[in-house]
Design an enzyme around this catalytic site. Structure first.
Site, PDB file in Angstrom:
ATOM      1  N   GLY A 252       0.827  -1.207   0.000  1.00  9.22           N
ATOM      2  CA  GLY A 252       0.000   0.000   0.000  1.00  9.22           C
ATOM      3  C   GLY A 252       0.860   1.255   0.000  1.00  9.22           C
TER       4      GLY A 252
ATOM      5  CB  SER B 263       3.496   4.906   5.135  1.00  7.26           C
ATOM      6  OG  SER B 263       2.983   4.404   3.916  1.00  7.26           O
TER       7      SER B 263
ATOM      8  CG  ASP C  41      -0.479   0.959  -4.298  1.00  9.54           C
ATOM      9  OD1 ASP C  41      -1.386   0.732  -5.110  1.00  9.54           O
ATOM     10  OD2 ASP C  41      -0.637   1.622  -3.264  1.00  9.54           O
TER      11      ASP C  41
ATOM     12  CB  SER D 112      -0.110  -7.162  -2.326  1.00  6.93           C
ATOM     13  OG  SER D 112      -1.360  -7.669  -1.961  1.00  6.93           O
TER      14      SER D 112
ATOM     15  CG  ASP E 159      -1.727   1.432   5.074  1.00 10.73           C
ATOM     16  OD1 ASP E 159      -2.913   1.297   5.424  1.00 10.73           O
ATOM     17  OD2 ASP E 159      -1.191   2.547   4.907  1.00 10.73           O
TER      18      ASP E 159
ATOM     19  CG  HIS F  75      -7.684  -0.919   4.805  1.00 13.73           C
ATOM     20  ND1 HIS F  75      -6.537  -1.140   4.082  1.00 13.73           N
ATOM     21  CD2 HIS F  75      -7.384   0.058   5.694  1.00 13.73           C
ATOM     22  CE1 HIS F  75      -5.588  -0.312   4.521  1.00 13.73           C
ATOM     23  NE2 HIS F  75      -6.081   0.426   5.491  1.00 13.73           N
TER      24      HIS F  75
ATOM     25  CG  HIS G  19      -2.052   2.394   9.047  1.00 13.70           C
ATOM     26  ND1 HIS G  19      -2.551   3.317   8.165  1.00 13.70           N
ATOM     27  CD2 HIS G  19      -1.782   3.066  10.198  1.00 13.70           C
ATOM     28  CE1 HIS G  19      -2.558   4.506   8.766  1.00 13.70           C
ATOM     29  NE2 HIS G  19      -2.103   4.380   9.991  1.00 13.70           N
ATOM     30  CG  ASP G  20      -5.864   2.399   8.183  1.00  8.62           C
ATOM     31  OD1 ASP G  20      -5.960   3.553   8.627  1.00  8.62           O
ATOM     32  OD2 ASP G  20      -5.197   2.123   7.168  1.00  8.62           O
TER      33      ASP G  20
END
Ligand code: SAH
Ligand code: MG
Length: 215
Positions: free
Chosen positions: A51, A57, A76, A129, A146, A149, A174-175
């Site tokens: 991501g 990041s 990505d 990915s 990341d 999601h 993350h998240d």
């Protein structure tokens, strides 16, 4: 994990990261940097991110890799996640290719890395990915997930990538929102699965959660 003293994120990289478009609050970015720094000092291999988006990041991960003469790989397809498409919560019309009306975040990522001086430290892979994971065989000091999601995609990324983390390395998610009122549950399910699988929680900074692999 080894106890190491961690220098600050270099000021010019921090400035580029703060200005970059994306979804990585400063405090979480600094925590990501610190965990990457520690992981690189402890475990073999590069840091890997799923991501990239516009490289926000990747500035923090790249800063840690640069400091230790290592690399950061970032994956990505640059076409955006579901929630970034037109009409969704995280859509940003300035990252749409006017010729095709599709999301295209690669050019902005390239500019971010150029500004940060990280072009030779951060290696971008453009692709899905899971397709990249099929070809993978290199131990990793850290994996930062990341990407997509949704529960199924986030779990698939975990299944495909966490296995490559070297002993002493770090899994970062993350998240992660424990309360559904705060956000989607995909990354939290991954965190729960990782704990079930024996990953040891290391830290929580906002929605960033890090775990380590027992030797
Ligand atoms: N880390 C970024 C934010 C990432 S947003 C920051 O610091 O701002 C999530 C990104 O994951 C999007 O750019 C999207 O294109 C990418 N993505 C989603 N699913 C993916 C998949 N299956 N393979 C590769 N990239 C994916
Ligand atoms: Mg995120």
């Amino acid at each position: 994990m080894a106890t190491v003293s961690i220098p600050e994120v270099p000021a010019h990289i921090e400035a580029v990261a703060r200005a970059a478009r994306g979804y990585m609050p400063e405090l979480e970015g600094e925590a990501l940097y610190a965990k990457a720094y520690q992981a690189l000092a402890t475990a073999n291999g590069p840091v890997l991110e799923i991501g990239t988006y516009c490289g926000k990041s990747a500035c923090y991960l790249g800063a840690a890799a640069l400091a230790q003469g290592r690399r950061c790989i970032t994956i990505d397809h640059h076409r955006g996640s579901e929630e970034m498409q037109v009409g969704w919560e995280h859509h940003d019309a300035s990252v749409v290719d006017p010729a095709t009306q599709r999301i295209e975040s690669l050019p902005e990522f390239r500019r971010t890395m150029e500004r940060a001086g990280l072009e030779s430290t951060v290696i971008a892979i453009v692709g899905d990915s899971l397709a990249v994971a099929e070809l993978w065989s290199t131990p990793l000091a850290m994996v930062f997930i990341d990407g997509g999601h949704s529960e199924s995609i986030a779990l698939a990324d975990y299944d495909a990538w966490a296995q490559w983390i070297a002993p002493g390395g770090v899994l970062a998610l993350h998240d992660v929102f424990e309360d559904p009122a705060d956000g989607g549950q995909g990354p939290f399910r991954v965190w729960q699965r990782a704990v079930e699988d024996g990953w040891v929680p290391l830290s929580t900074t906002g929605s960033l959660r890090c775990l380590t692999r027992a030797n």
